[in-house]
Design an enzyme around this catalytic site. Structure first.
Site, mmCIF file in Angstrom:
data_model
loop_
_atom_site.group_PDB
_atom_site.id
_atom_site.type_symbol
_atom_site.label_atom_id
_atom_site.label_comp_id
_atom_site.label_asym_id
_atom_site.label_seq_id
_atom_site.Cartn_x
_atom_site.Cartn_y
_atom_site.Cartn_z
ATOM 1 C CG HIS A 72 -61.287 -92.039 92.305
ATOM 2 N ND1 HIS A 72 -60.546 -90.937 92.658
ATOM 3 C CD2 HIS A 72 -61.002 -92.999 93.224
ATOM 4 C CE1 HIS A 72 -59.826 -91.210 93.734
ATOM 5 N NE2 HIS A 72 -60.091 -92.465 94.090
ATOM 6 C CE1 TYR A 200 -57.246 -81.599 87.754
ATOM 7 C CE2 TYR A 200 -59.091 -82.942 88.517
ATOM 8 C CZ TYR A 200 -57.926 -82.802 87.769
ATOM 9 O OH TYR A 200 -57.447 -83.875 87.059
ATOM 10 N N PRO A 292 -50.274 -82.033 83.047
ATOM 11 C CG PRO A 292 -49.291 -81.936 85.163
ATOM 12 C CD PRO A 292 -49.152 -81.397 83.776
ATOM 13 C CE LYS A 296 -58.057 -87.467 79.408
ATOM 14 N NZ LYS A 296 -58.736 -88.685 79.814
ATOM 15 C CE1 TYR A 384 -59.768 -85.338 85.279
ATOM 16 C CE2 TYR A 384 -60.069 -87.665 85.768
ATOM 17 C CZ TYR A 384 -59.454 -86.455 86.028
ATOM 18 O OH TYR A 384 -58.520 -86.365 87.035
#
Length: 389
Positions: A72, A200, A292, A296, A384
Site C-alpha cells: 500500500h 480512515y 490501533p 503501531k 506511518y
C-alpha cells in the site's frame, strides 16, 4: 532444561526473537501459556512497516509474505463527506505492507518447527527467578509437574497481562497510561474491501475505519461506547452504522456479508519504564500498548526484537554489554514517538463529545490543514511507514 535465552510468550515478538537468535547460533526456549490453536485464533492488525518487513526477511519468514502481502502506497482520510489521499510513496519514497499478524505468527511457528525450536505449549504459572543475578531461571507447571529452565537471559514477550512486567519491583517500574473514553467495534467478513487502501473516516456519528486482510477478507471498525454489549450489534445494525459514517461513494460501494468475527476492543496508551531489569528484558505489549489508530502495535514489538536480538548477538559474539545496557533507552525513544503518533491520530479522527463544539471545529481545521499541507502530510507519512531503527 538449560538454554541461553528463555522467552516467555509465543506471539510474534517471542517467536521472531527466537527465530532471529537461532539464525545467529543462539539457543532459546519459548514458554507459552495457551495452545497453538488459541494463539493463531487471535485476530490482530496487519499493517507492516518496511523496517518490520526487512526484519521478517532477515528471519527467513518472508516467502508467503512476498507472495500474499499487499503493498500500500498510501491511505485515505475522509471528513466532511469528502475523501483525500495521503501518498506515502510520493512523500517519503516508502510504503507499508498489509499482511495479517495471524499469518506472520503462523509463518514463524512453521519456521521454528522446521528448525527444531523448543516451544513449550500450555505452560502454566510461568515465573522468572533471580533476574538480578547472572544465572536467572524460569519455572512453569505442565501436566501437574513443575519444570525448570536455566538460562542466561529472560525475554518477556508475554503481552500486557503477562507475568514479566509484574516481576519488576514496583519501586523500580514506572508506568504511564491514558485510557480513551470509547472502544472499537470490529467486524471481520469474507467480502471484498470497499477501497484498495486503508481508509480512515471522521464523522459526526463517530470514527470508522475500512481495512482489509486480503482481496477477499475485509476488516471494518466503528467507534462505540465502552458500555456497549456485542449482543446489541447484530450484523445488520453494524453495516447500517458503518454506511452512515462513510462518504456517499464508499457507502454505495460497500459489500456486506455475515461476520466471521466481531468484538469490542478498548483503546489505551501505555508505557512501562524501564524495559530492562537485571537480566529480564521486556518486548512488545509487555512494555507498551498503543491505540490501533496508527497501526503501531505489532511494528513496535518488531522494533523491540530488532534491538534485543542484536544486543544478544553482541554479547554472545564478543562479550559487548553496551547494546544490552542501552536496550531500554534505545527502545523507549522509538516507543514514545510511536505513542505520540498513535495518540495524535486517535485524537484527530475520533469524536470526543466532552470537547464540545470548539473541539469539533479544531478537529476539522486540523484535518483541513493536514490534507492541504505537504509538510503535514509528509509528517504523517513518515510516521506511518515507520521511523528508522
Amino acid at each position: 532444561m538449560k538454554t541461553q535465552v528463555g522467552i516467555i510468550g509465543s506471539g510474534p515478538a517471542g517467536l521472531l526473537l527466537s527465530q532471529l537468535l537461532h539464525r545467529r547460533g543462539i539457543d532459546s526456549v519459548v514458554l507459552e501459556r495457551q495452545s497453538r490453536e488459541y494463539v493463531l485464533g487471535r485476530i490482530r492488525a496487519g499493517v507492516i512497516e518496511q523496517g518490520a518487513v526487512a526484519l521478517l526477511r532477515e528471519a527467513g519468514v518472508h516467502e508467503r509474505l512476498d507472495r500474499e502481502g499487499q503493498i500500500h502506497e498510501g491511505i485515505g482520510i475522509s471528513f466532511g463527506g469528502r475523501r483525500h489521499r495521503i501518498d506515502f510513496k510520493a512523500l517519503t519514497g516508502s510504503c507499508v505492507t498489509v499482511y495479517g499478524q495471524t499469518e506472520i505468527t503462523r509463518d514463524l511457528f512453521e519456521a521454528r518447527d522446521a528448525a527444531g525450536g523448543v516451544i513449550v505449549r500450555e505452560a502454566e504459572d510461568v515465573t522468572p527467578h533471580d533476574i538480578k543475578t547472572d544465572a536467572p531461571w524460569l519455572t512453569y507447571r505442565r501436566g501437574g509437574d513443575i519444570h525448570r529452565v536455566d538460562c542466561d537471559f529472560i525475554a518477556g514477550c508475554d503481552g500486557f497481562h503477562g507475568v514479566s512486567r509484574r516481576t519488576i519491583p514496583p519501586a523500580v517500574l514506572r508506568t504511564y497510561e491514558k485510557v480513551y473514553p470509547f472502544g472499537w467495534l470490529g467486524v471481520l467478513s469474507r467480502t471484498p474491501p470497499v477501497t484498495h487502501e486503508v481508509t480512515y473516516n471522521h464523522h459526526e456519528r463517530g470514527f470508522a475505519l475500512c481495512s482489509m486482510r486480503s482481496k477477499s477478507l475485509s476488516r471494518y471498525y466503528v467507534q462505540c461506547s465502552l458500555d456497549d454489549d456485542i449482543a446489541e450489534w447484530p450484523d445488520e445494525r453494524f453495516w447500517d452504522e458503518l454506511r452512515r459514517r462513510l462518504p456517499e461513494d464508499l457507502a454505495r460501494a460497500l459489500v456486506t456479508g455475515p461476520s466471521i468475527e466481531k468484538s469490542i476492543a478498548p483503546l489505551r496508551s501505555f508505557v512501562a519504564e524501564p524495559m530492562r531489569h537485571g537480566r529480564l528484558f521486556l518486548a512488545g505489549d509487555a512494555a507498551h500498548i498503543v491505540p490501533p489508530t496508527g497501526a503501531k502495535g505489532l511494528n513496535l514489538a518488531v522494533s523491540d526484537v530488532y534491538y534485543l536480538s542484536r544486543a544478544f548477538a553482541a554479547w554472545y559474539g564478543s562479550g559487548d554489554e553496551g547494546p544490552l545496557d542501552a536496550y531500554s533507552d534505545t527502545c523507549l525513544r522509538r516507543v514514545w514517538k510511536a505513542e505520540r503518533f498513535s495518540w495524535w491520530m486517535t485524537t484527530l479522527l475520533h469524536r470526543f463529545p466532552e470537547n464540545g463544539l470548539f473541539g469539533e471545529r479544531i478537529q476539522l481545521a486540523e484535518l483541513d490543514y493536514l490534507v492541504n499541507s505537504k509538510a503535514a502530510m509528509t509528517a504523517l507519512a513518515e510516521n506511518y511507514v515507520g521511523l528508522p531503527y
